[in-house]
Write a protein that holds these residues in place. Structure first.
Motif, mmCIF file in Angstrom:
data_model
loop_
_atom_site.group_PDB
_atom_site.id
_atom_site.type_symbol
_atom_site.label_atom_id
_atom_site.label_comp_id
_atom_site.label_asym_id
_atom_site.label_seq_id
_atom_site.Cartn_x
_atom_site.Cartn_y
_atom_site.Cartn_z
ATOM 1 N N ASP A 38 -11.430 79.259 -53.174
ATOM 2 C CA ASP A 38 -11.133 80.326 -54.122
ATOM 3 C C ASP A 38 -11.991 80.120 -55.370
ATOM 4 O OD1 ASP A 38 -10.127 82.006 -56.025
ATOM 5 O OD2 ASP A 38 -8.037 81.412 -55.781
ATOM 6 N N PRO A 39 -12.978 81.000 -55.593
ATOM 7 C CA PRO A 39 -13.902 80.791 -56.708
ATOM 8 C C PRO A 39 -13.256 81.014 -58.078
ATOM 9 C CG PRO A 39 -14.354 82.893 -55.635
ATOM 10 C CD PRO A 39 -13.310 82.209 -54.808
ATOM 11 N N PRO B 232 -17.263 76.820 -61.647
ATOM 12 C CA PRO B 232 -18.158 76.659 -60.494
ATOM 13 C C PRO B 232 -18.628 75.213 -60.337
ATOM 14 C CG PRO B 232 -18.814 78.575 -61.784
ATOM 15 C CD PRO B 232 -17.703 77.922 -62.536
ATOM 16 N N GLY B 233 -18.563 74.709 -59.124
ATOM 17 C CA GLY B 233 -19.015 73.353 -58.873
ATOM 18 C C GLY B 233 -17.959 72.301 -59.183
ATOM 19 N N ASN C 181 -14.023 87.391 -50.560
ATOM 20 C CA ASN C 181 -13.518 86.357 -51.461
ATOM 21 C C ASN C 181 -14.614 85.562 -52.150
ATOM 22 O OD1 ASN C 181 -11.602 84.341 -52.531
ATOM 23 N ND2 ASN C 181 -12.427 83.008 -50.939
ATOM 24 N N SER C 182 -15.755 85.372 -51.489
ATOM 25 C CA SER C 182 -16.817 84.590 -52.126
ATOM 26 C C SER C 182 -18.142 85.345 -51.959
ATOM 27 C CB SER C 182 -16.868 83.168 -51.570
ATOM 28 O OG SER C 182 -16.987 83.149 -50.159
ATOM 29 N N THR D 35 -18.817 86.897 -55.564
ATOM 30 C CA THR D 35 -19.554 85.902 -56.347
ATOM 31 C C THR D 35 -21.068 86.121 -56.294
ATOM 32 O OG1 THR D 35 -19.660 84.319 -54.521
ATOM 33 C CG2 THR D 35 -17.788 84.115 -55.989
ATOM 34 N N LYS E 260 -27.484 82.315 -61.052
ATOM 35 C CA LYS E 260 -27.763 80.887 -60.966
ATOM 36 C C LYS E 260 -29.127 80.635 -60.324
ATOM 37 C CE LYS E 260 -25.835 76.537 -59.457
ATOM 38 N NZ LYS E 260 -24.964 75.886 -58.484
ATOM 39 N N ASP F 19 -21.966 76.283 -54.291
ATOM 40 C CA ASP F 19 -20.701 76.170 -55.016
ATOM 41 C C ASP F 19 -19.904 77.473 -55.018
ATOM 42 O OD1 ASP F 19 -20.952 73.530 -55.683
ATOM 43 O OD2 ASP F 19 -22.059 73.939 -57.519
ATOM 44 N N TYR F 20 -20.452 78.482 -54.382
ATOM 45 C CA TYR F 20 -19.780 79.788 -54.403
ATOM 46 C C TYR F 20 -19.403 80.267 -53.014
ATOM 47 C CZ TYR F 20 -21.533 79.986 -59.198
ATOM 48 O OH TYR F 20 -21.796 79.713 -60.511
ATOM 49 N N PHE G 238 -16.691 86.892 -60.360
ATOM 50 C CA PHE G 238 -15.812 86.728 -59.205
ATOM 51 C C PHE G 238 -14.915 87.940 -59.008
ATOM 52 C CE2 PHE G 238 -15.717 82.493 -61.490
ATOM 53 C CZ PHE G 238 -16.986 82.160 -61.059
#
Ligand code: FAD
Lengths: 539, 409
Positions: A391-392, A397-398, B62-63, B168, B175, B237-238, B409
């Motif tokens: 779940d972002p 982030p990260g 979701n991402s 995302t 990024k 990371d996303y 997001f």
């Protein structure tokens, strides 16, 4: 002075569900909540900047889809995302992952035990059969077996029919199931200890029982009966944390004109002439309503928020004896990065899901022994999940947060009351254990929220911190929940109802208790039913 | 990969002629296709899914996730007549299309039957790109008869493209260093540098086929893997994940988008009389602009508009949870009056509803609708008749898909 049609005490997800359905039936509804936030044990809180913890409950599979759909919870912001992968950690560095593909899973089980790999099919089939039966009862009011009212008789017959549909042999098995231990149940299928431990672990979650205690088999079932979009036993995360569920239901309450007041703790439920007539807030303010619905647990409702003199004989005693022992803690940890685990491949589909630090059957039982002696377990069973990997929205982030559900942790310690020092020591025990499996874990910690049953009770109002609002043993299930004779959401005082997890079908984020209670209330108030009759998972 | 070279050399591989083409992203995608779930699209080897269709669907919702659109057909139409030719071919008025903008279009036969739908990118005052699902070069040439000053180039194999969809996506592109991407509005185009380039070889359009926030990334084949690697590094990371046909089909149905072979049968491939569709039947009225003087199918479509289409594509919310795949629709619970058929159906995991697109006889559109659903259970066949409710809005249309800048997001 304004009088509401219904006052709901507590804005837990069940209280909110109840309010939504009453409001949908055009009742003038007020929800009062002692905290300055809603959700009870289904809540998201930003305890540390940028990190959103699901402070109590953390995964979801019992949520009734028919309610989700019926209350338009998606439109109110709720998205449930299934998560994959669990790694089970055994004693002495043994690990076992769970693969999403049936074939991969079979291959891996075979590597451990060809016997157990085969037996797993039978196990899953049996579990599915039992679980389906329970699932069918979730959105129904349990019949009163001593009553001769047509509705009760009809419901009893329905129940009997469902049971008989199992076939005779299975029926006996099933009845045994309610009183069996998880260990006995599993012995019939498996030989590998880690497989057993992994399968047994849901049988003790939230429960003051060990894997060898009678009754733990049912708890196991309670935890696997849910589904995510028809995938039985799957668990999902609410996008934005468990609070997203409560917030969405609150959205439905408001959509239908209901009112929610936070910072409004109830001191007493007002009773006049044997009828509930309203509430007194901690502030002294009195609010009147046609009916009062308690979302609090049974013990709190009757022993804390009512005058004993207002209750019929015997009820107070029943409430005092209601089994609601706390046995679990929760440690929420903000992490600066994703932890890695010894012996687990860098497979993003499995190493980012859940972690079960089960050890072995023996280790879990030893952990239970500690609880019995009034100590937290020194080598606890921990069920973890890293929601931020899926779940972002819940961590920067990260960076990540890890939810750790800890079994066991007593509500009363043998050596005196809980203190901040003891709480922190409990948290350290948990972190130390994880560090053993994930060297460097401690260096990742940014923030920690440690919750023992003491904090859970203080914040959510769950008596003794029992996560289910009362234990899920046969004497407190179905028509026995919370007390025999009062399982239909109507309480011993007229116009008083209960809608929390203390009622059928019990704990877990399901919305079922709140919905069922609303159905009964609407019958009494002669209003058309607004509540879905059935879930549609098992046609 | 060694074996790859081998199989691609026809001398060594007697079956080379039968093997599917490989997309410019194939080396990366093959590595992630853990289930070996391949099918094909326009001659390309193409993933049905990589890991699990529902998982990939949830990445879209979701991402973020990537979908290979290399096999999609792409044509450059350029020259002084390009605009006029396209404007006569498609039903929409391209006079309104500005440079660096994209528009959704469809085109028809003279009889007003739908050939295909697609998007037109206005790359310059006299330069366009048309994208669509099926090969269309022949039709483009036919449509260009009489227009002298234009050139049609088939870019299909020479332009790599990835659809990048999900909440995302904007954060990931930021990024990745795509400065200003957050200001890109829906259907707009921007150009960026990548891998140390200085001539902005990466074209990004804010388009997609999922109804969610998303972009399409267009680049020369030799930079395809650079794009992939940079995107996946930024997306790690996303929750970045490739998705295939199966998840696309779920997402587009929730968004209410039509699919050839499901909602419509391409007119040029339809044998049976009027088994193809008109834009009106497909609810694409808004794509047909009678204010422009001439376009293919105009008079037939005018007639159709005035007469009213015989069928209408509708969105249905269906009782229960059994997908109404291939169900027949009726006006009554007894199933005595058949009024239409379901074209696509699914259980929507995000909405928690049993949804479908369906074609319904226009005369019955305001009455009650029942679906006869067939489903299997442990080798036995079951059927049931359930009520359907007409739905006007798409099942899934989050604000983020429209907002600029999109919310994180
Ligand atoms: C640590 C933990 C982990 C859990 N994990 C999971 C999980 O992963 N998945 C799952 O499905 N379930 C889980 N559960 C169980 C689940 O969260 C609960 O069963 C469920 O949330 C209970 O909902 P409820 O509405 O019935 O009651 P509650 O959430 O207990 O709501 C009661 C509400 O009443 C309020 N209240 C109490 N006293 C007063 C008063 N005097 N005046 C006004 N308001 C009052 C409380 O503040 C609270 O908001 C977990 C529970 C805990 C504690």
């Amino acid at each position: 002075m304004k009088k509401y049609d219904a006052i709901i005490v507590g804005a837990g997800h069940n209280g909110l569900t109840n309010a939504a359905y009453l409001a949908k039936a055009q009742l003038d509804v007020l929800v009062v909540e002692k905290n300055d936030y809603i959700g009870g044990a289904a809540v998201t809180r930003e305890i540390h900047d940028g990190w959103f913890y699901s402070s109590c409950s953390y995964v979801c599979s019992m949520m009734r889809q028919s309610i989700h759909r019926d209350l338009n919870l998606t439109r109110h912001g709720l998205v449930l995302v299934p998560y994959l992968g669990t790694v089970v950690f055994g004693d002495h560095g043994d690990t076992m992952v769970s693969y999403h593909s049936e074939e991969a899973e079979y291959n891996q089980l075979r590597r451990r035990s060809p016997h157990d790999a085969d037996a797993m099919f039978r196990f899953q089939t049996d579990l599915a059969r039992y679980a389906r039966l329970i699932r069918k009862t979730l959105l129904r009011t349990p019949p009163d077996p001593t009553s001769f009212r047509p509705r009760d008789i009809k419901e009893l017959l329905w129940l009997a029919k469902q049971f008989w549909s199992l076939g005779e042999t299975e029926l006996y098995e099933y009845i045994r199931f309610f009183t069996m231990s998880a260990a006995d149940f599993l012995d019939d299928y498996f030989e590998d200890d880690l497989i057993k431990a992994a399968m047994a672990s849901p049988g003790v979650i939230g429960t003051a029982l060990g894997v060898y205690s009678p009754g733990s088999a049912y708890i196991l079932l309670h935890h696997v009966m849910g589904d995510v979009d028809g995938n039985i036993g799957a668990w999902g995360l609410a996008r934005g944390g468990m609070g997203a569920i409560s917030n969405a239901i609150a959205g439905a309450v408001q959509e239908h004109g209901g009112e929610i007041r936070t910072n409004a703790g109830v001191d007493k439920i007002l009773v006049k002439n044997n009828q509930a007539v309203g509430i007194v807030l901690d502030s002294g303010e009195e609010i009147y309503g046609g009916i009062v619905v308690s979302n609090m647990d049974a013990k709190r409702t009757f022993t804390q928020c009512m005058d004993r003199a207002d209750l019929p004989p015997g009820i107070y005693e029943k409430a005092v004896n209601f089994k609601i022992r706390g046995s679990s803690g929760k440690v929420n940890i903000a992490l600066s990065g994703l932890p890695t685990f010894t012996g687990v491949a860098d497979n993003r589909y499995i190493n980012r899901g859940g972690q079960g630090f089960v050890g072995s059957m023996e280790t879990m039982e030893r952990a239970y022994d500690c609880w019995k002696h009034g100590r937290w377990s020194d080598d606890p069973f921990i069920e973890s999940v890293i929601p931020s990997a899926w779940d972002p929205t819940v961590a920067p982030p990260g960076q990540h947060w890890m939810s750790n559900f800890v079994q066991y942790c007593p509500s009363q310690l043998a050596d005196g009351p809980w203190t901040a020092e003891k709480r922190d020591a409990f948290g350290l025990t948990v972190v130390d254990k994880i560090e053993r499996y994930s060297p460097g874990f401690k260096d990742l910690i940014v923030h920690m929220e440690v919750r023992t049953p003491f904090e859970i009770e203080a914040e959510v109002g769950l008596t003794e911190g029992n996560i289910f609002q009362g234990e899920l043993t046969i004497d407190q299930l179905l028509f026995n929940r919370p007390f025999p004779g009062y399982a239909q959401y109507r309480m011993p005082v007229k116009n008083l109802y209960m809608c929390g997890s203390s009622t059928h079908p019990g704990g877990g984020v399901s919305s079922a208790c709140g919905a069922n209670a609303a159905r009964e209330i609407l019958i009494d108030l002669r209003r058309p039913n607004t509540v879905p009759e059935d879930d549609f998972g098992d046609e | 990969m060694k074996t790859d070279n081998k199989t691609q050399t026809s001398k060594l591989d007697p079956y080379a002629g039968e093997r599917l083409k490989r997309s410019h992203f194939h080396p990366r995608q093959a590595e992630l296709n853990l289930r070996d779930a391949w099918s094909s699209w326009n001659g390309y080897k193409f993933a049905d899914y990589y890991y699990d269709e529902e998982y990939e669907y949830f990445c879209i919702r979701n991402s973020c996730a990537t979908y290979d659109i290399c096999p999609m057909q792409k044509y450059r139409i350029s020259g002084a007549d390009a605009h006029f030719m396209l404007n006569r071919m498609v039903t929409r008025d391209l006079n309104k299309l500005k440079e660096d903008r994209v528009t959704y279009v469809c085109w028809c036969t003279d009889q007003g039957r739908l050939i295909d739908d697609g998007t037109i990118f206005k790359l310059g005052s006299e330069s366009f790109m048309l994208t669509c699902g099926s090969p269309s070069l022949a039709w483009l040439r036919k449509s260009a008869l009489g227009f002298e000053r234009l050139e049609i180039t088939d870019l299909s194999d020479d332009l790599a493209a990835l659809s990048f969809q999900g909440p995302t996506t904007c954060e990931v592109l930021k990024k990745m260093g795509l400065e200003g991407i957050q200001n890109l509005k829906p259907f707009n185009i921007m150009y960026f540098d990548i891998g140390g380039s200085s001539h902005k070889p990466l074209m990004v359009s804010r388009t997609g086929f999922t109804g969610d926030l998303g972009y399409e990334l267009w680049i020369a084949p030799q930079l395809a893997l650079t794009l992939w690697d940079e995107l996946y590094a930024a997306g790690d990371d996303y929750g970045i994940q490739p998705y295939g046909e199966a998840a696309t089909n779920m997402a587009r149905l929730e968004a209410g988008f039509i699919m050839p072979g499901m909602e419509f049968n391409e007119a040029l491939k339809t044998v049976n009389y009027q088994y193809d569709q008109t834009p009106f039947e497909l609810n694409l009225d808004w794509l047909v602009d009678f204010n422009k003087p001439h376009f293919n199918g105009r008079s037939a479509l005018l007639e159709e508009r005035d007469r009213g289409p015989k069928y209408r594509l509708v969105k249905l919310d269906i009782a229960g949870n059994k997908p109404a795949d291939e169900s027949a629709l009726y006006a009554d619970q007894k199933c005595s009056v058949e009024i239409g058929y379901v074209t696509s159906a699914m259980w929507s995991p995000v909405v928690k509803a049993n949804i479908a697109l369906a074609m319904i006889d226009s005369d019955y559109i305001d009455g009650s609708i029942w679906a006869e659903i067939y489903y299997g259970k442990e080798l036995r066949h079951h059927s049931k008749v359930v009520r359907c409710v007409l739905q006007n809005a798409p099942f899934w249309a989050p604000d983020r898909a429209r907002l600029t800048p999109p919310p994180a997001f």
